[in-house]
Enzyme design. Sequence first.
Site, PDB file in Angstrom:
ATOM      1  CG  MET A  43      50.999  45.577  46.878  1.00 35.58           C
ATOM      2  SD  MET A  43      51.598  46.271  48.444  1.00 35.58           S
ATOM      3  CE  MET A  43      51.376  44.855  49.502  1.00 35.58           C
ATOM      4  CB  CYS A  44      46.976  50.479  43.440  1.00 40.38           C
ATOM      5  SG  CYS A  44      46.707  49.273  42.156  1.00 40.38           S
ATOM      6  CG  ASP A  73      23.354  45.986  42.080  1.00 36.13           C
ATOM      7  OD1 ASP A  73      22.897  45.099  42.835  1.00 36.13           O
ATOM      8  OD2 ASP A  73      23.138  47.199  42.250  1.00 36.13           O
TER       9      ASP A  73
END
EC number: 4.6.1.17
Length: 160
Positions: free
Chosen positions: A76-77, A128
């Site tokens: 919803m951005c 990572d």
Amino acid sequence: MTDQLTHFNEQNRARMVDVSEKDVTKRVAVAESQISMKPETLARIREGRIEKGDVLAVAQVAGVMAAKKTWEIIPMCHPLPLTGIDIQFAFEDETTLAITGTVKTTGKTGVEMEALTAVSVAALTVYDMCKAMDKEMIIGPTSLQSKTGGKSGDFHRGEK
């Protein structure tokens, strides 16, 4: 500031908020995260001795890219023309790397989610790149520190 949730329609289903009637204002959001790790891991990051490369440079670019792509991963951005993104790192102690992200725009909606996404992805990138030597790293807490501009007013963590 309103306590009413705006991301639901009359049928109680999710919707993207209509911002077409909102004023264009300068908006700035600052978010922070941190990643804790073994002292040896953080020392190797600081000294540039991680096999995958310059951890902070890669995490910085990842954070910038994440801010720009927030609208693609948070449903919803709104897509926003960001006018500035800055990712900074601080060695808090022998085990903690702090990450601060500042995102700016001139628009009709804020950039809090962009700042939070930026620091989150920067922290994930550090994880990572270092996971081969330290699988016990912990990310967090991650929080919005401040936001300025817009109808709901300014927010500064710790202020009433």
